[in-house]
Enzyme design. Structure first.
Site: not given
Lengths: 178, 496
Positions: B87, B142
């Site tokens: 970051y 899914k």
């Protein structure tokens, strides 16, 4: 005003469309049994677009009466489209058109395409365009200086089709059920 | 045989978990496949009980685990100091790099391997329009399948939109975060418009499993069934029952692959789809995909209903309503000798395999994992996405869908095709990297790949990436970081 009458040498357009598997001719009374269902299909399709175009229960009888009168009326034009090849004698499309007078505008004679319907199987290969152009040639021959066409405002496919042929909206036709 | 939840992911009708269908279940058991005579009545009830128990357990486990996928670091984090690399401030340089060359996102972020599982919730499983919130558990499932089977990171993304235009707009706006988009559970014919437009507008692969995945799996099975019965596609007459997303695409792909269009007949709930049908004008306006098929197919002008269409046909591909008896044995008997019957509705096939066989079917396929020859889109979508992501393909044209189907068919053939083995089962997942490599190679050949590699290299990459998630899941379970099933007395060490 410049009137656009065709030169004398220019004959009626070839009744067979180049590439289109149909050909058009003036309708006869004997065509009525084949023409009525086509008009009915078109009216039922128009109903799909707008409940204000709800089809009457006696639509078949009406179609027959209207077509029968129009075939005889010199101010009207009914065209039957036939297939080609094995479908040579099969009526697969119809056009209803008329000549109207414009009392306030020029050109004074307006050709109106009221209904045009082709069976789905015969729609491609420029068949629809051929049928419209064929009708316009007839209307022009009868003195029309402008041609208009009526269809449900919601029918975008028709709108696009006629725009491609050079048509644009001219008057609007609004309705309210009473 | 190990049974996986994904055995039941082919969605041509309601899935097993759909409670109303349980009552409709006829007196016939899953275990009855080889038996021509119907089993006793109580088997049906016990199967209904089983399904109800499965449904109840799924809800309990959903409540226990509260979601099926989570974000896990894939970089070392030894101390918080490392975040100056992952970051700020370090990451600013990475951002600048992509700002200069947006394609670098595929090298410097997870975009290369991340897809959206995007739905409007308008046709979820066989449940209908349940809306985006209720679609979430299905999209999570899914996403888990994408990861577990294909090594693809998938983000479940049900969105609150009501028009196809809004769904398209949403997909266009989220695309920068993704290497591909998987459209899921979108009503037909809206799904055609959405897929077509997104495939045209987005430079990343867009897929709709209910159209393409199911069609490709069907095609793969059919290719082998034709081979098995000594037929060629060009001289086959095929009836398609159902004119939904899957069958319309199957028809298109079959024609593309060499099936004579006039030898195809589509039958919907109004009967044979033919060019003179009264509803064709309306169809042109509302479903131009079906309209196009109506004009192209059914040479010879057959009319009538399914029984008329099936007479003398070589193949029936049914993806319609999950009601056994939709196809009657006498109609199968009226087909050409050694007919091919695909009864793909879920959870109940249009005709039970035993009945179809008794009526002369040479080979029968269904959508279910408990019968031989399951036509399962889980055989297709993990491989297609693995392949297009690895090749960084710009799109997924029909050629790629066909390449995937053909490779899946070919992989089955290397093990030998029989009337019980038309397609690999979910236990033969060693074929997956082969299919992924065929997809990637096809993208290269079509000139739409942005990564060039040999088929062997694509295969190796796919094999590695597809093997990792199972190892990861196993490690997490072994370490106890993933809880064992709370309702099982002995925690299973190995899910396989």
């Amino acid at each position: 005003m410049k009137r656009s009458t065709p030169p004398a040498s220019e004959s009626r357009p070839d009744s067979r469309a180049p590439g289109a598997p149909i050909h058009a001719r003036p309708a006869l009374e004997s065509d009525l049994p084949a023409l009525i269902p086509l008009i009915v299909r078109l009216k039922r399709l128009n109903e799909e677009f707008d409940p204000m175009l709800k089809v009457r229960p006696d639509v078949e009888a009406q179609a027959e009466a209207v077509l029968r009168a129009e075939i005889k009326n010199p101010k009207c034009l009914v065209i039957a489209a036939e297939g080609t090849g094995p479908d040579k004698d099969k009526v697969i499309g119809v056009v209803r058109a008329a000549i109207r007078e414009r009392p306030f505008y020029m050109p004074e004679a307006e050709g109106v395409i009221l209904d045009i319907y082709l069976l789905p199987l015969y729609r491609r290969h420029g068949a629809g365009q051929y049928l419209v152009e064929h009708t316009i040639a007839h209307l022009k021959e009868r003195g029309a200086g402008i041609v208009t066409v009526e269809f449900p405002a919601q029918n975008e496919i028709a709108g696009r089709f006629y725009a491609k042929l050079g048509f644009r909206p001219i008057t609007a036709h609004h309705a309210r059920i009473l | 045989m190990g049974r996986f939840a994904f055995d039941q992911t082919v969605k041509m009708g309601p899935v097993v978990l759909d409670p109303p269908m349980v009552e409709a279940r006829p007196p016939r058991s899953r275990k009855s496949v080889p038996l021509p005579s119907p089993p006793p009545e109580e088997t049906a009830e016990s199967e209904a009980d089983q399904t109800a128990a499965l449904s109840a357990r799924a809800v309990r486990l959903a409540e226990y685990y509260r979601g099926k996928v989570e974000t896990v670091a894939k970089v070392p984090v030894r101390s918080l100091r490392d975040f100056s690399l992952w970051y700020t401030p370090g990451i600013a340089a990475v951002s600048q790099e992509i700002r200069r060359d947006p394609a670098r996102a595929f090298d410097l972020t997870g975009r290369w391997n991340t897809i959206a599982v995007l739905t409007d919730g308008s046709r979820v499983l066989g449940l209908g329009n349940v809306g985006p919130q209720a679609a979430l558990p299905v999209m999570e499932g899914k996403a888990l399948l994408f990861k577990y089977l294909g090594g693809v990171d998938a983000v479940p993304l049900p969105v609150d939109v009501s028009t196809p235009e809004a769904l398209i707009e949403t997909a266009l706006r989220i695309a920068p975060a993704f290497g591909g988009i998987n459209l899921e559970d979108i009503a037909s014919p809206k799904c055609f418009q959405v897929l077509e437009e997104l495939q045209r507008k987005l430079p990343i692969p867009v897929w709709h499993d209910d159209q393409l995945g199911t069609a490709a799996a069907t095609l793969a099975g059919l290719v082998n069934a034709l081979e098995l019965t000594g037929r060629t596609l060009s001289s086959t007459r095929t009836v398609l029952l159902g004119a939904g997303a899957a069958n319309l695409v199957t028809a298109r792909l079959l024609i593309r692959l060499g099936h004579e269009p006039h030898q195809l007949t589509v039958v919907d709930h109004h009967g044979v789809l033919h060019a003179e049908r009264e509803d064709l004008d309306e169809m042109q306006l509302r479903n131009r995909w079906k309209y196009r098929i109506a004009l192209e197919t059914n040479g010879g002008g057959r009319k009538g209903n399914l029984s008329d269409a099936m007479a003398d046909a070589d193949v029936i591909l049914a993806a319609s309503t999950p009601v056994p008896g939709t196809i009657r044995p006498e109609w199968v008997r009226s087909m050409a000798p050694h007919p091919i019957v695909f009864a793909l509705a879920n959870p109940l096939p249009e005709i039970w395999p035993a009945d179809a066989r008794a009526a002369g079917a040479a080979v029968v396929a269904t959508g279910r994992g408990d019968f031989p020859n399951q036509v399962n889109n889980s055989l297709i979508f993990p491989c297609v996405f693995r392949g297009v992501l690895d090749a960084r393909a710009r799109s997924i044209p029909d050629e790629i869908v066909i390449a995937a189907a053909q490779e899946l068919a070919r992989c089955t053939a290397t093990r030998g095709i029989t009337d019980q083995h038309l397609l690999p089962t979910m236990d033969e997942r060693e074929v997956f990297p082969h299919v992924a490599a065929a997809v990637a190679e096809s993208a290269v050949r079509l000139g739409i790949a942005r990564v060039r590699a040999t088929r062997e290299e694509f295969y190796e990459r796919a094999r590695t990436l597809m093997a990792r998630p199972a190892a990861l899941t196993e490690a997490l379970q072994r370490s106890g970081l993933v809880d064992p099933m709370p309702d099982e007395p002995v925690p299973r060490r190995n899910p396989r």
